[in-house]
Motif scaffolding. Structure first.
Motif, PDB file in Angstrom:
ATOM      1  N   ARG A 171       2.764  -1.480  12.403  1.00 33.97           N
ATOM      2  CA  ARG A 171       1.557  -0.897  11.796  1.00 33.97           C
ATOM      3  C   ARG A 171       0.360  -1.018  12.730  1.00 33.97           C
ATOM      4  O   ARG A 171      -0.435  -0.099  12.873  1.00 33.97           O
TER       5      ARG A 171
ATOM      6  N   THR B 163       0.835  -1.207   0.000  1.00 33.39           N
ATOM      7  CA  THR B 163       0.000   0.000   0.000  1.00 33.39           C
ATOM      8  C   THR B 163       0.872   1.260   0.000  1.00 33.39           C
ATOM      9  O   THR B 163       0.549   2.244  -0.670  1.00 33.39           O
TER      10      THR B 163
ATOM     11  N   ASP C  53      -8.357  -3.160   1.455  1.00 32.23           N
ATOM     12  CA  ASP C  53      -8.448  -2.941   2.906  1.00 32.23           C
ATOM     13  C   ASP C  53      -9.143  -1.616   3.222  1.00 32.23           C
ATOM     14  O   ASP C  53      -9.819  -1.498   4.249  1.00 32.23           O
TER      15      ASP C  53
HETATM   16 MG   LIG Z   1      -1.906  -2.897   2.283  1.00 29.72          MG
END
Ligand SMILES: [Mg+2]
Ligand SMILES: Nc1ncnc2c1ncn2[C@@H]1O[C@H](COP(=O)(O)OP(=O)(O)O)[C@@H](O)[C@H]1O
Length: 177
Positions: free
Chosen positions: A116, A16, A34
Motif C-alpha cells: 500500500r 477500508t 484516515d
Molecule cells: Mg484503512
C-alpha cells in the motif's frame, strides 16, 4: 431499520477495502478517519487530533442514524470498551449494530502495508516493524459473544453509563458542547 457497522482490525487487515464494499452493498455512509486526517493535517495522529476527528465523525454518524441512514465506522476499534460504547449508542438510537472483525497474520499484514505504501502512498503512512509490534499489544480481539452481538458489559469504574464513557473517550461526539 438503520444499521451501524463497526469495522475492527489492525492496519493492513483490509478494513477500508471492505468498508467501501459494504457501503455499496448496503447504501451506507462510510467514515474512514484516515481520509480525514490526511487532508486536514497530513498526519495520522496530529498530536491527538485523531480523537477530535473521530468524535465528530461519531456525532455525524449519530445524525445519519437518526435520519434512518446506515453508517460504516472504519475506525479499527482496538478497544473492547470503544466497541461497547458504540453498541450502546446504536441501541439508544434504535439501530442494529454489526461488529465486523478482520483478523490478519503478520506476514500478510507486512505484505499489505508495504504494498500500500508503495502503490498508494497518498492514502497511508509509513509503518515500521516496531509500530506493528506495539499495536499488536494494544489490540483487544473481539470474542465470539461480541461478534454475535451478545455483549453488553457494564461501563468501566467511574462511569455511570456508556454515555458518560463515550463523552470521556470522544468529547467531540457530544451533540452539544
Ligand atoms: Mg484503512
Ligand atoms: N482481501 C484482500 N486481499 C488482498 N489484498 C487486500 C485485501 N484487502 C485489502 N487488500 C490490500 O491490502 C492493503 C491494505 O488494505 P486496507 O483496506 O487499506 O487495510 P486497512 O484499512 O485495514 O488498513 C491495500 O493495499 C489493499 O488493496
Amino acid at each position: 431499520m438503520a444499521d451501524l457497522f463497526l469495522i475492527v482490525g489492525l492496519p493492513g487487515a483490509g478494513k477500508t477495502t471492505l468498508a467501501r464494499e459494504l457501503a455499496e452493498v448496503h447504501g451506507a455512509v462510510r467514515f474512514s478517519p484516515d481520509e480525514w486526517m490526511g487532508p486536514l493535517f497530513g498526519d495520522a495522529e496530529a498530536d491527538g487530533k485523531r480523537d477530535v476527528v473521530e468524535g465528530r465523525l461519531v456525532w455525524t454518524a449519530t445524525e445519519v442514524l437518526r435520519a434512518g441512514g446506515s453508517v460504516i465506522l472504519d475506525f479499527g476499534f482496538w478497544g473492547r470498551d470503544e466497541r461497547a460504547g458504540l453498541c450502546w449508542l446504536a441501541a439508544s438510537l434504535g439501530a442494529d449494530v454489526h461488529t465486523v472483525y478482520l483478523p490478519i497474520d503478520r506476514a500478510t499484514q507486512v505484505e499489505r502495508v508495504t504494498g500500500r505504501w508503495r502503490d498508494t502512498p497518498e492514502q497511508t503512512w509509513p509503518i515500521s516493524q516496531a509500530d506493528l509490534d506495539e499495536w499488536d499489544g494494544m489490540f483487544q480481539e473481539p470474542d465470539d459473544a461480541e461478534l454475535a452481538g451478545r455483549y453488553n458489559p457494564t461501563p468501566p469504574q467511574g462511569f455511570a453509563d456508556w454515555g458518560e464513557w463515550m463523552a470521556d473517550r470522544w468529547p467531540t461526539s457530544r451533540t452539544s458542547l
